[in-house]
Design a protein around this motif. Structure first.
Motif, PDB file in Angstrom:
ATOM      1  N   GLY A  21      -7.019 -44.137  35.374  1.00  0.00           N
ATOM      2  CA  GLY A  21      -5.806 -43.483  35.782  1.00  0.00           C
ATOM      3  C   GLY A  21      -5.680 -43.194  37.244  1.00  0.00           C
ATOM      4  N   PHE A  22      -6.565 -43.706  38.065  1.00  0.00           N
ATOM      5  CA  PHE A  22      -6.503 -43.413  39.498  1.00  0.00           C
ATOM      6  C   PHE A  22      -5.408 -44.219  40.173  1.00  0.00           C
ATOM      7  CE2 PHE A  22     -10.953 -42.411  38.509  1.00  0.00           C
ATOM      8  CZ  PHE A  22     -10.907 -41.077  38.847  1.00  0.00           C
ATOM      9  N   ALA A  98     -15.022 -42.612  41.067  1.00  0.00           N
ATOM     10  CA  ALA A  98     -13.990 -43.194  41.928  1.00  0.00           C
ATOM     11  C   ALA A  98     -12.815 -42.233  42.037  1.00  0.00           C
ATOM     12  CB  ALA A  98     -13.520 -44.533  41.364  1.00  0.00           C
ATOM     13  N   GLU A  99     -12.288 -42.103  43.246  1.00  0.00           N
ATOM     14  CA  GLU A  99     -11.103 -41.280  43.471  1.00  0.00           C
ATOM     15  C   GLU A  99     -10.181 -41.965  44.472  1.00  0.00           C
ATOM     16  OE1 GLU A  99     -11.424 -37.156  44.209  1.00  0.00           O
ATOM     17  OE2 GLU A  99     -12.990 -36.825  42.688  1.00  0.00           O
ATOM     18  N   LYS A 103      -5.114 -41.985  50.177  1.00  0.00           N
ATOM     19  CA  LYS A 103      -4.161 -43.091  50.097  1.00  0.00           C
ATOM     20  C   LYS A 103      -3.209 -42.915  48.917  1.00  0.00           C
ATOM     21  CE  LYS A 103      -5.384 -47.202  51.313  1.00  0.00           C
ATOM     22  NZ  LYS A 103      -6.015 -48.530  51.359  1.00  0.00           N
ATOM     23  N   ARG A 104      -2.099 -43.626  48.946  1.00  0.00           N
ATOM     24  CA  ARG A 104      -1.096 -43.505  47.886  1.00  0.00           C
ATOM     25  C   ARG A 104      -1.464 -44.292  46.642  1.00  0.00           C
ATOM     26  NH1 ARG A 104       4.881 -44.638  49.549  1.00  0.00           N
ATOM     27  NH2 ARG A 104       5.092 -43.881  47.401  1.00  0.00           N
ATOM     28  N   TYR A 105      -2.256 -45.353  46.790  1.00  0.00           N
ATOM     29  CA  TYR A 105      -2.564 -46.223  45.669  1.00  0.00           C
ATOM     30  C   TYR A 105      -4.063 -46.495  45.599  1.00  0.00           C
ATOM     31  CZ  TYR A 105       2.435 -46.975  46.180  1.00  0.00           C
ATOM     32  OH  TYR A 105       3.775 -46.778  46.312  1.00  0.00           O
ATOM     33  N   MET A 106      -4.565 -46.617  44.383  1.00  0.00           N
ATOM     34  CA  MET A 106      -5.973 -46.923  44.172  1.00  0.00           C
ATOM     35  C   MET A 106      -6.135 -48.429  44.047  1.00  0.00           C
ATOM     36  SD  MET A 106      -8.986 -45.732  43.959  1.00  0.00           S
ATOM     37  CE  MET A 106     -10.617 -45.926  43.272  1.00  0.00           C
ATOM     38  N   ASP A 345      -9.786 -43.432  53.085  1.00  0.00           N
ATOM     39  CA  ASP A 345      -9.675 -44.570  52.173  1.00  0.00           C
ATOM     40  C   ASP A 345      -9.938 -44.137  50.740  1.00  0.00           C
ATOM     41  OD1 ASP A 345      -9.335 -47.184  51.397  1.00  0.00           O
ATOM     42  OD2 ASP A 345     -10.913 -48.004  52.653  1.00  0.00           O
ATOM     43  N   ASN A 346      -9.685 -45.087  49.799  1.00  0.00           N
ATOM     44  CA  ASN A 346     -10.152 -44.899  48.426  1.00  0.00           C
ATOM     45  C   ASN A 346     -11.668 -44.749  48.431  1.00  0.00           C
ATOM     46  OD1 ASN A 346      -7.869 -47.490  47.376  1.00  0.00           O
ATOM     47  ND2 ASN A 346      -7.470 -45.307  47.483  1.00  0.00           N
ATOM     48  N   LEU A 347     -12.194 -44.129  47.400  1.00  0.00           N
ATOM     49  CA  LEU A 347     -13.632 -43.906  47.310  1.00  0.00           C
ATOM     50  C   LEU A 347     -14.170 -44.376  45.964  1.00  0.00           C
ATOM     51  CD1 LEU A 347     -13.731 -40.371  48.900  1.00  0.00           C
ATOM     52  CD2 LEU A 347     -15.081 -42.304  49.716  1.00  0.00           C
ATOM     53  N   THR A 348     -15.195 -45.214  46.005  1.00  0.00           N
ATOM     54  CA  THR A 348     -15.889 -45.653  44.798  1.00  0.00           C
ATOM     55  C   THR A 348     -17.383 -45.710  45.093  1.00  0.00           C
ATOM     56  OG1 THR A 348     -14.012 -46.982  44.031  1.00  0.00           O
ATOM     57  CG2 THR A 348     -16.170 -47.476  43.091  1.00  0.00           C
ATOM     58  N   VAL A 349     -18.183 -45.075  44.240  1.00  0.00           N
ATOM     59  CA  VAL A 349     -19.634 -45.025  44.424  1.00  0.00           C
ATOM     60  C   VAL A 349     -20.319 -45.294  43.091  1.00  0.00           C
ATOM     61  CG1 VAL A 349     -21.605 -43.609  45.081  1.00  0.00           C
ATOM     62  CG2 VAL A 349     -19.458 -43.380  46.331  1.00  0.00           C
TER      63      VAL A 349
END
Length: 386
Positions: A21-22, A98-99, A103-106, A345-349
């Motif tokens: 849902g991000f 992930a978040e 930004k407006r979009y993932m 930026d988007n964040l994913t780890v």
């Protein structure tokens, strides 16, 4: 591959940003969807310099040169099992977070497979145990990141060189996935994505990177070892390659458009398939044989590394693992810290542990002699100061 053809047996991603849902993009939207594509630019937008603290990697890369990476995994495993005293067997367990960030979009995607043999079933013969992890940082839309996340593993295991020459299989898979995306006429081939994947068989881990995501190995004692190199256009190696192929680097951007030197997709910049192009989809490979000294692996998109050093990330993860031994909570903590540091930026780890137990605390015997700071303490201080 024929235009619009589906790639068989898509790989299921665990906790991908879009699946949770991000992402705000939906194929059923009308006006809002049009506005989104009107606002998209070709590459990642410039970021305020005040928010970017660490844009390039500084630690020394681990592993041999690319010419040494055409390894026979089956042979490697047999050799390792025959060695005396080499009894370490990694246990793979992972967690991700992930978040969308500011930004407006993932546009990030990721995948975590702790048991590759169970996941693939009878589809392919592969050494046991095995695992596969990846982070895909999209730009110009999410189509490229979604497509590569779903299909990259399939291209690896279906390659004729797998599993006897895994390095060749991975390189071929990156190129084949890139070409297949160009042929998928239902998708926006002008979107692009960086890709970083870690494939592990037994104790042999291969990290393949195309772009500016980064993989960092956490060693016993808290030392950080970078397993990938950030492919930024203004990096000397990448700049020379770009200029030798007729491209240019303007204000840190490839041809003034893209903030990475390697990516999959972006076919409006690549021309025809098979032609030489400054924007490359070929991955850079690093390989390591895991030992008891290797505690965990961090894989993150550049939204993390723009505001945090590799050593700082390792220090945080090791501290968290000692507290609760949960790799998912470690990933969440890194994302939270990056947001506090005003990432743009988007964040994913993804955090991958190689043992069921938490990292050991380093105990030093008491002594009347004044000691200098330990190696672990020095690494912790570096992380905290960062």
């Amino acid at each position: 591959m024929a235009a619009g053809a589906e790639v068989p047996q898509p790989v299921r991603a665990i906790m991908s940003g879009r699946d949770n849902g991000f992402c705000m993009n939906n194929d059923n939207t009308d006006g809002d969807s049009k506005d989104r594509y009107c606002e998209m630019i070709t590459g990642k937008p410039p970021r305020p310099f005040a928010a970017i603290r660490h844009c390039v990697s500084t630690a020394r890369l681990a592993g041999p040169s690319e010419s040494e990476l055409e390894l026979d995994v089956k042979g490697s495993l047999s050799k390792l099992s025959a060695e005396s005293g080499k009894t370490f067997t990694p246990v793979f367990r992972s967690g991700s977070w992930a978040e969308i960030g500011p930004k407006r979009y993932m546009e990030d995607e990721h995948i975590c497979i702790d048991d590759l043999v169970e996941h693939l079933g009878t589809v392919s013969e592969c050494p046991e145990p095995g695992a596969f992890y990846g982070v895909f940082d999209g730009h110009g839309g999410g189509d490229a990141a979604i497509f590569i996340r779903k299909n990259l593993l399939n291209f690896i295991v279906e390659d004729s060189h797998f599993p006897n020459a895994v390095g060749k299989a991975i390189r071929n898979a990156f190129m084949q996935a890139d070409h297949a995306f160009a042929d998928a006429c239902s998708l926006d081939s002008s979107s692009g994505t960086t890709a970083l994947a870690a494939l592990i068989f037994g104790r042999t881990m291969i990290v393949a990177n195309a772009g500016d995501c980064r993989a960092v190995l956490g060693k016993r004692g808290g030392k950080a070892i970078e397993m990938s190199r950030d492919h930024k256009p203004n990096c000397d190696i990448e700049r020379l390659r770009i200029e030798s192929l007729g491209g240019c680097v303007y204000d840190g951007y490839l041809n003034g458009q893209l903030s990475v030197a390697r990516a999959l997709g972006d076919w409006h910049m690549k021309g025809t398939k098979g032609s030489s192009c400054p924007l490359s989809a070929e991955p850079e490979l690093r390989e390591i044989v895991l030992s008891e000294e290797d505690e965990f692996l961090i894989i993150g998109c550049d939204g993390l590394w723009d505001v945090m050093t590799s050593q700082c990330a390792v220090t945080i993860v090791r501290r968290e693992l000692i507290m609760h031994n949960d790799p998912e909570r470690c990933s969440k903590e890194l994302v939270r810290e990056a947001l506090k540091r005003n990432t743009c930026d988007n964040l994913t780890v993804v955090v991958v542990c190689f043992s069921a137990d938490p990292p050991p605390r380093i105990e030093h015997p008491k002594s009347k002699v004044r000691r200098s700071i330990s190696a672990e303490g020095l690494n912790n201080l570096r992380g905290y100061f960062d």
